[in-house]
Design a protein around this motif. Structure first.
Motif, short mmCIF file in Angstrom:
data_model
loop_
_atom_site.label_atom_id
_atom_site.label_comp_id
_atom_site.label_asym_id
_atom_site.label_seq_id
_atom_site.Cartn_x
_atom_site.Cartn_y
_atom_site.Cartn_z
N ARG A 2 8.84 8.51 1.12
CA ARG A 2 8.18 7.23 0.89
C ARG A 2 8.93 6.17 1.69
O ARG A 2 10.00 5.70 1.28
CB ARG A 2 8.16 6.90 -0.60
CG ARG A 2 7.57 8.04 -1.43
CD ARG A 2 7.80 7.82 -2.92
NE ARG A 2 6.95 6.77 -3.42
CZ ARG A 2 5.67 6.93 -3.76
NH1 ARG A 2 5.10 8.12 -3.63
NH2 ARG A 2 4.96 5.95 -4.24
N SER A 176 -1.15 5.16 3.07
CA SER A 176 -0.73 3.99 2.29
C SER A 176 -1.96 3.43 1.56
O SER A 176 -3.02 4.05 1.54
CB SER A 176 -0.09 2.95 3.21
OG SER A 176 0.54 1.93 2.47
N CYS A 207 4.26 1.35 0.41
CA CYS A 207 5.03 2.27 1.24
C CYS A 207 4.07 3.09 2.08
O CYS A 207 2.86 3.02 1.90
CB CYS A 207 5.88 3.20 0.36
SG CYS A 207 4.91 4.27 -0.73
N ILE A 208 4.62 3.85 3.00
CA ILE A 208 3.88 4.91 3.68
C ILE A 208 4.44 6.23 3.19
O ILE A 208 5.65 6.48 3.30
CB ILE A 208 4.01 4.82 5.21
CG1 ILE A 208 3.40 3.51 5.74
CG2 ILE A 208 3.33 6.02 5.87
CD1 ILE A 208 3.65 3.28 7.23
N ILE A 293 0.69 7.43 -4.05
CA ILE A 293 1.21 6.49 -3.05
C ILE A 293 1.84 5.28 -3.72
O ILE A 293 3.02 5.00 -3.54
CB ILE A 293 0.11 6.07 -2.06
CG1 ILE A 293 -0.41 7.29 -1.30
CG2 ILE A 293 0.65 5.01 -1.08
CD1 ILE A 293 -1.59 7.02 -0.41
#
Length: 303
Positions: A2, A176, A207-208, A293
């Protein structure tokens, strides 16, 4: 992993980190401790390709016996920004990509009741992007119909040019959350960019999550609330055009590059589709999330 972009209270610059429980691990600093140069910015890290994700994961696992001072910060001591605070180019938006949303839009907006035969594309400039907790601007001089849309955001990791659907997911860096804000009364002759491209109209984050941790991007619950009341609740399996189809379609004519973002469309439950219609106003709070996510929460403020 993350991955986040964060700013601490003791540093002015935005830096790349990894969320690890209630800690943020600074990517550049843990790399230096391990003798591996890693960048401090998200886009620079994405540019390194899949090997960087693998190397960073290995470094973190090797450090589990105890992170050294200066490498980690408590999550409560940092401010999370948009994972990519300033995209290199416009966000690729996808319109009418959930069947029920096609139906509700046809009832109340000037869109067709027929299912699209190809993805419907629009764009949102880089200046639309804001990070977790930042305010969505409501300008009453411009709009009285500010609307919400929760979406799964797809972040590209490799250049995709004329790729097939079978090849497409291999080009994805991660996923995301994005809220596609729209001023419904600002559409112009069927064109959407002024309606959807105004400043602050793309909350993005928190976050990604790297693609290897999302087994199936078409099996994720997504939801949105306004002032705590559920407005949207669905699952990405209901996408009309799945992520590989979107990548293949866009890349047939427009190269998708590392760090490019696709906002993959929204399910039904938007304000314009309600009877009576509902809109966002100063003082409202939007909260939206995608399973696996995270969640975004944003106030609406008058300007």
């Amino acid at each position: 992993m993350r991955l986040v972009t964060y700013r601490s209270s003791i540093e002015a610059e935005a830096r790349l980190g990894v969320l690890d429980g209630d800690l943020v691990i600074d990517v550049e600093r843990i790399g230096l401790r391990a003798g591996l140069p890693l960048p401090s910015k998200m886009l620079d890290f994405i540019d390194l390709g899949p090997v960087a994700v693998s190397d960073l994961r290995s470094i973190i696992e090797d450090s589990r016996t105890g992170f050294r001072t200066g490498v980690t910060l408590p999550l409560g001591n940092v401010r999370l920004l948009a994972p990519i605070p300033r995209p290199r180019k416009n966000v690729f938006g996808i319109g009418l990509n959930y069947v029920e949303h096609v139906a509700e839009s046809a009832r109340t907006l000037d869109t067709s009741k027929d299912l699209p035969k190809q993805p419907i594309l629009f764009s949102k400039p880089p200046t639309t992007v804001i990070g977790p907790g930042e305010a969505v601007q409501h300008d009453a001089r411009i709009t009285q119909q500010l609307d919400w849309e929760v979406e799964l955001a797809v972040v590209m990791g490799r250049t995709a040019s004329r790729v097939s659907e079978d090849e497409a997911l291999a080009h994805v860096f991660g996923y995301s959350v994005m809220i596609d804000i729209s001023a419904r009364d600002n559409r112009r002759a069927g064109q959407w960019i002024y309606s959807k491209g105004q400043d602050t109209y793309a909350p993005f984050g928190p976050c990604i999550v790297t693609a290897d941790e999302i087994g199936d991007p078409h099996a994720l619950d997504l939801w949105l609330t306004v002032n705590g009341e559920t407005k949207q609740k669905s699952n990405t399996r209901h996408m009309l055009f799945k992520v590989p189809a979107l990548i293949a379609d866009i890349s047939a004519a427009i190269a998708l590059e590392p760090g490019d973002i696709i906002a993959s469309g929204t399910p039904d439950g938007v304000g314009a589709g309600r009877d009576p219609q509902e809109w966002l106003w100063p003082g409202d709070v939007i909260e939206a999330g995608v399973e696996g996510i995270g969640t975004l929460r944003h106030p609406v403020v008058a300007i």
